[in-house]
Design a protein around this motif. Structure first.
Motif: not given
Ligand code: DUC
Ligand code: ZN
Ligand code: ZN
Length: 471
Positions: A153-154, A158-159, A180-184
């Protein structure tokens, strides 16, 4: 010779085309596609469409969230929901707690899935603490053992920062795993959220404003550059904006090893779903938030052009009560409300309705986005296609059956349906896992523990994989 099972007379999606054919099954695998087969058992499929079992590569199941909240679904209840909606394989998350060894994390999730899952499954290794003991050795060993995707995560508590993500990309990419990336962008979200709260804007609708589209666009662009520098394959999760699609298309045109998904709630809902009286809008709160109709069009165009390669559910089940959405109280301001909604059972019927019944891209593309591409990109051999040698994971659809979703008609453990009132045409009437029915005529037949863990193949970086537009 009699096969174990013959699916007779259906219209079958195979090799990117539709053929009227029988499917012969032996020992859980597709043995032949043709006509004139004898079967110890025969399922008549006249007038039905037969598609590959859905492969849903982004589901939160029996997972502890970053907020310390357990999902509403166990592997047992999620399996039921998946089978009822035509999905036979899932990739869920083994979510590392802070300070926890990755080997312990994955062992814990694997044991629970082995006990409860009635469908086949694999795990993303979800990283929250790269400083945990034996982190790199555990990561390498888990990837080598077949857990071939990592999640970072970004943002959220937990980023990880860019240096940490770059290091994980370097390790995972070299070891043959997809990241895999949660990108925000975390700073944009924090600053915007603080301003909204200071103005007294605390409603679920304000959640959307707190995660501006710029947060997604910036983070996608940055993660694409990190992937290029590390030469490591990356999957951008849940793309919601037109500009996000454009960043991904541009990165892929440069040869970057980037793949991307979107989800039904971005294709079929807009921010308007959050605008309900009181706390009701919390049912639809997810991150990134739903956007606009123009974004929906851009996401569909991105799928058609091959900039986005697949559609996952991002099933993130929380009940609409103090055990779930409102674990921080019924009046919690939006940052205290759990993010996510159920989708595991909805993804296939919603996509079938849009793509097959309404004709948007068609049946072969439906099979590709919801089964073939997830199986290929996540390294699942034997899954995602109707072809000899593949597992007999099959869904029989009645293309004429219409269903209007009710308030609580899903088979998960969530208690509400975020697509209540939506009518779909085309309905799964049988789901087979390795040749065994796990759903037939609306009856759930799955057996907890019968699902198998799926070791996965090495993931490469060739951007030519699945580059093309849809058939
Ligand atoms: N957003 C996430 O990032 N994860 C789970 C659900 C959600 O809405
Ligand atoms: Zn996410
Ligand atoms: Zn998610």
């Amino acid at each position: 010779m009699a096969y174990d099972l013959v699916i007779r007379g259906g219209r079958v999606v195979t090799g990117g085309a539709m053929v009227d054919a029988d499917i012969a099954v032996a020992q859980g695998r597709i043995a032949a596609i043709g006509t004139g087969f004898d079967g110890a058992e025969v399922i008549e499929a006249n007038g039905l469409l037969v598609t590959p079992g859905g492969v849903d590569p982004h589901c939160h199941i029996e997972q502890m969230s970053g907020m310390g909240l357990m999902n509403a679904d166990t592997f047992e209840t999620a399996s039921r929901s998946a089978a009822m909606g035509g999905t036979t394989s899932v990739i869920s998350f083994a979510a590392q707690g802070k300070g926890q060894r990755l080997s312990d994390t994955v062992a814990d999730y694997a044991a629970r899935a082995q006990h409860g899952a009635a469908i086949d499954h694999a795990f993303h290794i979800s990283v929250s603490d790269p400083d945990a003991p034996a982190f790199e050795a555990d990561l390498r060993a888990l990837i080598a053992a077949g857990h071939r995707s990592v999640k970072v995560f970004t943002t959220y508590n937990i980023g990880l920062d860019d240096a940490q993500i770059l290091e994980i990309l370097r390790i995972a990419g070299a070891a043959g795993a997809l990241t895999c990336i949660h990108a925000e962008n975390d700073a944009i979200i924090s600053a915007t959220r603080a301003r909204l709260l200071a103005e007294g804007r605390t409603r679920p609708l304000d959640h959307a404003a707190s995660r501006p589209r710029a947060a997604e666009i910036e983070a996608i662009a940055r993660m694409c550059r990190l992937a290029e520098v590390a030469q490591a394959p990356v999957m951008i999760f849940h793309v919601s904006t037109a500009e996000g699609v454009a960043e991904i298309a541009a990165a892929r045109a440069r040869g970057a090893p980037i793949w991307a998904e979107t989800c039904p709630h971005y294709l079929f809902q807009t921010e308007a779903v959050l605008d309900k009286p009181g706390r009701e809008g919390a049912k639809w709160m997810c991150s990134p938030p739903q956007r606009t109709e123009a974004d929906q069009d851009a996401l569909w165009a991105g799928l058609a052009m091959g900039h986005l390669q697949l559609v996952s559910s991002d099933h993130a089940p929380y009940r609409f009560d103090e055990t779930g959405k409102f674990s921080n109280g019924l009046d919690a301001p939006f940052p205290g409300i759990a993010n996510g909604m159920p989708g595991l059972e909805l993804r296939q019927p919603l996509m079938f309705d849009a793509m097959v019944s309404r004709g948007r891209l068609g049946l072969a593309a439906f099979a590709r986005l919801t089964a073939e591409a997830p199986a290929d990109l996540y390294g699942l051999p034997g899954k995602g296609r109707i072809a000899p040698g593949y597992d007999a994971d099959l869904v029989l659809w009645d293309p004429a059956h219409t269903h209007t979703y009710g308030a609580n008609d899903l088979h998960d453990n969530v208690g509400y349906n975020p697509f209540e009132g939506t009518t779909v045409t085309g309905w799964p009437i049988a789901t087979l896992l390795r040749g065994t029915p796990v759903m037939r005529d609306g009856a759930y037949l799955g057996q907890p523990g019968a699902g198998q863990w799926l070791p996965r193949d090495v993931i490469g970086t060739d951007p030519a994989d699945l580059t093309g537009s849809l058939p």
